[in-house]
Design a protein around this motif. Structure first.
Motif, PDB file in Angstrom:
ATOM      1  N   ILE A 181       0.880  -1.193   0.089  1.00  0.00           N
ATOM      2  CA  ILE A 181      -0.077   0.163  -0.202  1.00  0.00           C
ATOM      3  C   ILE A 181       0.902   1.616  -0.056  1.00  0.00           C
ATOM      4  CG2 ILE A 181      -1.768   1.327   1.418  1.00  0.00           C
ATOM      5  CD1 ILE A 181      -2.758  -1.321   0.459  1.00  0.00           C
ATOM      6  N   VAL A 182       0.590   2.009  -0.915  1.00  0.00           N
ATOM      7  CA  VAL A 182       1.433   3.418  -0.932  1.00  0.00           C
ATOM      8  C   VAL A 182       0.342   4.652  -0.193  1.00  0.00           C
ATOM      9  CG1 VAL A 182       2.412   5.171  -2.324  1.00  0.00           C
ATOM     10  CG2 VAL A 182       2.786   2.903  -2.759  1.00  0.00           C
ATOM     11  N   LEU A 183       0.864   5.120   0.480  1.00  0.00           N
ATOM     12  CA  LEU A 183       0.097   6.466   1.231  1.00  0.00           C
ATOM     13  C   LEU A 183       0.881   7.407   0.941  1.00  0.00           C
ATOM     14  CD1 LEU A 183      -0.491   5.029   4.840  1.00  0.00           C
ATOM     15  CD2 LEU A 183      -1.895   4.760   2.779  1.00  0.00           C
ATOM     16  N   ASP A 184       0.042   8.572   0.895  1.00  0.00           N
ATOM     17  CA  ASP A 184       0.652   9.995   0.783  1.00  0.00           C
ATOM     18  C   ASP A 184       1.239  10.635   2.109  1.00  0.00           C
ATOM     19  OD1 ASP A 184      -1.469  11.014   1.778  1.00  0.00           O
ATOM     20  OD2 ASP A 184      -2.125  12.060  -0.110  1.00  0.00           O
ATOM     21  N   ASP A 185       2.034  11.652   2.314  1.00  0.00           N
ATOM     22  CA  ASP A 185       2.445  12.152   3.504  1.00  0.00           C
ATOM     23  C   ASP A 185       1.150  12.573   4.388  1.00  0.00           C
ATOM     24  OD1 ASP A 185       1.736  14.523   2.179  1.00  0.00           O
ATOM     25  OD2 ASP A 185       3.707  15.308   2.370  1.00  0.00           O
ATOM     26  N   LYS A 186      -0.074  12.505   3.966  1.00  0.00           N
ATOM     27  CA  LYS A 186      -1.261  12.714   4.690  1.00  0.00           C
ATOM     28  C   LYS A 186      -1.785  11.681   5.141  1.00  0.00           C
ATOM     29  CE  LYS A 186      -1.520  17.060   2.550  1.00  0.00           C
ATOM     30  NZ  LYS A 186      -0.472  16.843   1.778  1.00  0.00           N
TER      31      LYS A 186
END
Length: 164
Positions: A115-120
């Protein structure tokens, strides 16, 4: 009788040593929700995305992937420059149900799953690891392509919008 006892002792000792050699990349006792929150905060400070590697110590493909990306200097460097990496456990001891629900049930793809999450903390992408495989392992080029496609730079509109 002493000989049988000695053989049994050596065998048992050997099994114990073998069990200790088992990789411990994933922590079944970790609070995955809290660790993800901390990883997102770190990513925000470092201008990175978060890469969640979901699997377990029981999963040979999870171990293969981890070994390849940590042993290959190009993959390891790119991954660590672009992502805060976190191993999220999924095992009989702890399936992290609440986290899996919040992430859209990634376990449906098998393991490992990424899973790739952004910095938020927003989920940007769920990656089925099957698409990164090649033969009896993983393709360096496919892994690097995945890392590059979901890196902060690849998702930055400034790299595409050329306003004059």
């Amino acid at each position: 009788m002493k000989k049988m006892f000695l053989i049994a002792l050596v065998f048992a000792f050997g099994l114990g040593a073998k069990a200790q050699d088992k990789p411990h990349i994933y922590n079944p006792n970790a609070d995955a929700g809290a660790e993800i929150t901390a990883a997102v905060k770190q990513a925000a400070k470092q201008h990175k995305n978060v890469l969640l590697q979901i699997g377990g110590n029981w999963c040979s493909w999870c171990i293969k992937f981890n070994n390849q990306v940590t042993a290959d200097s190009a993959l390891n460097t790119y991954m660590n420059q672009s992502y805060v990496v976190l191993h999220v456990n999924y095992s009989q001891e702890n399936t992290n149900d609440a986290v899996m629900t919040n992430l859209g049930y990634p376990q449906r793809f098998g393991f490992p799953v990424f899973i790739v999450l952004d910095d938020k903390g927003n989920r940007l992408h769920t990656q089925n690891s099957e698409y990164l495989e090649e033969g009896k392992g993983y393709s360096k080029d496919k892994i690097l392509g995945f890392f590059k496609a979901w890196s902060p730079g690849a998702l930055d509109p400034k790299n595409y919008n050329k306003i004059k």
